[in-house]
Structure formats: structure tokens, C-alpha cells
Design a protein around this motif. Sequence first.
Motif, PDB file in Angstrom:
ATOM      1  N   ALA A 191      28.148  36.958  36.320  1.00 36.52           N
ATOM      2  CA  ALA A 191      27.181  36.423  35.359  1.00 36.52           C
ATOM      3  C   ALA A 191      26.559  37.536  34.534  1.00 36.52           C
ATOM      4  O   ALA A 191      26.221  37.342  33.361  1.00 36.52           O
ATOM      5  CB  ALA A 191      26.094  35.635  36.092  1.00 36.52           C
TER       6      ALA A 191
ATOM      7  N   LEU B  92      27.727  38.427  31.008  1.00 35.32           N
ATOM      8  CA  LEU B  92      27.120  37.794  29.832  1.00 35.32           C
ATOM      9  C   LEU B  92      25.997  38.670  29.298  1.00 35.32           C
ATOM     10  O   LEU B  92      25.800  38.780  28.080  1.00 35.32           O
ATOM     11  CB  LEU B  92      26.586  36.409  30.194  1.00 35.32           C
ATOM     12  CG  LEU B  92      27.622  35.331  30.505  1.00 35.32           C
ATOM     13  CD1 LEU B  92      26.922  34.029  30.875  1.00 35.32           C
ATOM     14  CD2 LEU B  92      28.535  35.110  29.304  1.00 35.32           C
ATOM     15  N   THR B  93      25.244  39.286  30.216  1.00 33.02           N
ATOM     16  CA  THR B  93      24.195  40.228  29.806  1.00 33.02           C
ATOM     17  C   THR B  93      24.810  41.416  29.083  1.00 33.02           C
ATOM     18  O   THR B  93      24.307  41.865  28.043  1.00 33.02           O
ATOM     19  CB  THR B  93      23.411  40.709  31.036  1.00 33.02           C
ATOM     20  OG1 THR B  93      22.829  39.580  31.700  1.00 33.02           O
ATOM     21  CG2 THR B  93      22.328  41.688  30.641  1.00 33.02           C
TER      22      THR B  93
ATOM     23  N   HIS C  13      16.211  35.755  29.966  1.00 33.29           N
ATOM     24  CA  HIS C  13      17.289  34.850  30.368  1.00 33.29           C
ATOM     25  C   HIS C  13      18.315  35.573  31.242  1.00 33.29           C
ATOM     26  O   HIS C  13      18.885  34.964  32.161  1.00 33.29           O
ATOM     27  CB  HIS C  13      17.944  34.250  29.126  1.00 33.29           C
ATOM     28  CG  HIS C  13      17.035  33.344  28.374  1.00 33.29           C
ATOM     29  ND1 HIS C  13      16.873  32.018  28.689  1.00 33.29           N
ATOM     30  CD2 HIS C  13      16.200  33.580  27.320  1.00 33.29           C
ATOM     31  CE1 HIS C  13      15.990  31.464  27.869  1.00 33.29           C
ATOM     32  NE2 HIS C  13      15.573  32.392  27.030  1.00 33.29           N
ATOM     33  N   ALA C  14      18.548  36.854  30.969  1.00 27.61           N
ATOM     34  CA  ALA C  14      19.461  37.629  31.809  1.00 27.61           C
ATOM     35  C   ALA C  14      18.898  37.752  33.225  1.00 27.61           C
ATOM     36  O   ALA C  14      19.629  37.606  34.213  1.00 27.61           O
ATOM     37  CB  ALA C  14      19.682  39.009  31.204  1.00 27.61           C
TER      38      ALA C  14
ATOM     39  N   LEU D 167      18.957  34.349  35.113  1.00 26.42           N
ATOM     40  CA  LEU D 167      20.313  34.035  35.559  1.00 26.42           C
ATOM     41  C   LEU D 167      20.654  34.824  36.815  1.00 26.42           C
ATOM     42  O   LEU D 167      21.157  34.277  37.805  1.00 26.42           O
ATOM     43  CB  LEU D 167      21.308  34.341  34.437  1.00 26.42           C
ATOM     44  CG  LEU D 167      22.783  34.029  34.701  1.00 26.42           C
ATOM     45  CD1 LEU D 167      22.972  32.547  35.015  1.00 26.42           C
ATOM     46  CD2 LEU D 167      23.629  34.436  33.494  1.00 26.42           C
ATOM     47  N   SER D 168      20.382  36.122  36.795  1.00 24.50           N
ATOM     48  CA  SER D 168      20.679  36.978  37.936  1.00 24.50           C
ATOM     49  C   SER D 168      19.823  36.605  39.143  1.00 24.50           C
ATOM     50  O   SER D 168      20.321  36.497  40.275  1.00 24.50           O
ATOM     51  CB  SER D 168      20.435  38.442  37.560  1.00 24.50           C
ATOM     52  OG  SER D 168      20.679  39.305  38.649  1.00 24.50           O
TER      53      SER D 168
ATOM     54  N   LEU E 246      22.408  27.289  33.396  1.00 24.63           N
ATOM     55  CA  LEU E 246      23.354  27.066  32.305  1.00 24.63           C
ATOM     56  C   LEU E 246      22.682  27.320  30.955  1.00 24.63           C
ATOM     57  O   LEU E 246      23.304  27.834  30.027  1.00 24.63           O
ATOM     58  CB  LEU E 246      23.889  25.635  32.360  1.00 24.63           C
ATOM     59  CG  LEU E 246      24.748  25.298  33.577  1.00 24.63           C
ATOM     60  CD1 LEU E 246      25.175  23.830  33.538  1.00 24.63           C
ATOM     61  CD2 LEU E 246      25.979  26.196  33.648  1.00 24.63           C
TER      62      LEU E 246
ATOM     63  N   ASN F 291      20.195  29.443  30.516  1.00 23.19           N
ATOM     64  CA  ASN F 291      20.080  30.904  30.424  1.00 23.19           C
ATOM     65  C   ASN F 291      21.398  31.520  29.960  1.00 23.19           C
ATOM     66  O   ASN F 291      21.418  32.405  29.092  1.00 23.19           O
ATOM     67  CB  ASN F 291      19.693  31.497  31.778  1.00 23.19           C
ATOM     68  CG  ASN F 291      18.364  31.007  32.295  1.00 23.19           C
ATOM     69  OD1 ASN F 291      18.233  30.673  33.469  1.00 23.19           O
ATOM     70  ND2 ASN F 291      17.363  30.934  31.439  1.00 23.19           N
ATOM     71  N   ALA F 292      22.509  31.041  30.532  1.00 28.67           N
ATOM     72  CA  ALA F 292      23.825  31.554  30.152  1.00 28.67           C
ATOM     73  C   ALA F 292      24.144  31.225  28.702  1.00 28.67           C
ATOM     74  O   ALA F 292      24.673  32.066  27.957  1.00 28.67           O
ATOM     75  CB  ALA F 292      24.896  30.979  31.079  1.00 28.67           C
TER      76      ALA F 292
END
Length: 258
Positions: A150, A153-154, A213-214, A217-218, A231, A233-234
Motif C-alpha cells: 500500500a 501508492l504513497t 491519507h498515506a 492507509l498504513s 479505499l 485513502n488509496a
Amino acid sequence: MSRLPAAGGAHLVVLRNVWVHKGGTPWTMALFSVYEPILYLLALGVGVGALVGEVPGIDVPYAAFVAPALLAVAMMNSALEETTNTVYGKLTFDRFYHSLLVTPMTVRGMVAGELLWAAARALVTGVGFLAVIAAFGLVRSPWAVMAVPAGLLTAFAFGAFGLAAAGYARGWHSFQYVQLVMLPMFLFATTFYPVTVYTEWVRVLVEALPLYHAIELSRGLALGEVGPGLLLNAAYLVVFGGVMLAVAQARWATLMAR
């Protein structure tokens, strides 16, 4: 002259960077990349965590709350390091990318290649730091293994931002403005405390930050708090990265035409 297929030769940029860095092993890269977040984890997560105990309303030890945020930050910083100063030097002073224009490689391929390389470096960083927090006993859920994928994405979002910034930089001093943005975001985007500590209007501003958001998500994956919110956040990171990538490609095309 025939053009390269698919991403315009992006894989060749990655291979070139692998060749240049062949003297350093992936473990050496990971060691240097995770050094700073480990210091933060020891000083704040473990040190301050001994005073804080469990985070109110979340009921996890403070160190376990901070660790996944630092994982996201570490992967962000790895991507930014690869796409700002280093790329700027090759873009302006070395004119490395200009020399590639005599080959079938495209501007799109150059940008995509540097972004893929930044993601690869971030992946090594993420694996290294996840191993560290696992050794500290801070992994709270099996979902934590998904925090590194994930985190790509960051890396994508902030790597694309770095490529755009490199295209608009007017000198080395320009990257001080990047840090002027990144440092407050690092401090206030819930790295060290939950968003609920803010008043309503400040919370809205914080939730608009890409690093927020990163981290969400983490942290959600690391703590096993998996739900539809992740989702969103991604999706935010995908959209932000896509916009930054489009800006970078447009800017680089202008610079390459000069």
C-alpha cells in the motif's frame, strides 16, 4: 526512427539507475533509508510512549500507533529523495535527459522510469522498516504485511510530486520550498497523534493533506482496522499522484523542447 513500445523506454531508465547503484546492495539502501525513522521511533514512539501509554480512544500502545505512520513517511521520503535533487541535476546541469532524446526514448518514458525507480527504492525502505517494527513487537495485525504494498501508492503520489517540483525548480534553493511544505505536513498530518485532537475546521484542513491519507492507509492496515475508508485513502493518493504525474510530464515536455 522507431519508437519504443509501451511506456516509451521507462524500463531502460530503471535499468540504468540499477547499473549506476550496483555498488550498493538493497540492504545497504534499506539501512540508510530507515535510519531517520528508526531514530523517531526510538525517541518518540518508545521514549515518549513510555509516558503516554495507550493512545486514548484507539487502545493501542503509543509506539504501535506511531510506527505505521513512520513507515509511510519513510517510503514517502525515499521517493522524494530520488525524484527531487538527483533528478533536477540530471534535468538541468547534466542535461542527461536531453541526451536521451536522440534515442527512441520518449519524455513519457523518462518520467515513468524515474517514478518506477523511486517506487523501487521506497519498496526496499518499506520492507526494511517493517522488519524493524516487527522486531520491536509493534506489528498488531497480519494485515500489516499489506502496509508496504500500500505504501507504493504513497511512493507514487509523492514521487510524482517530486518530479513535478524538479521540473519547476529554478535552482537548488527551490527545494527549500518543498521542505517548507513537507516538514509541517510531517508534523501535523497525524504522524504522532490522532486527528481527533484538532478542532473541526483544522481537522478538515489536515484531512486534505496527502500525507494524512498515506498515514491513515498504513496505520489502518498495521492495526487491522480494515474498512471502506482505506479505499478512499488509496483513491486520494491515486488521484493526487495522477495529477502530479500529468503536471510533471507536461513540464518535462516543455523543458525538453528547449
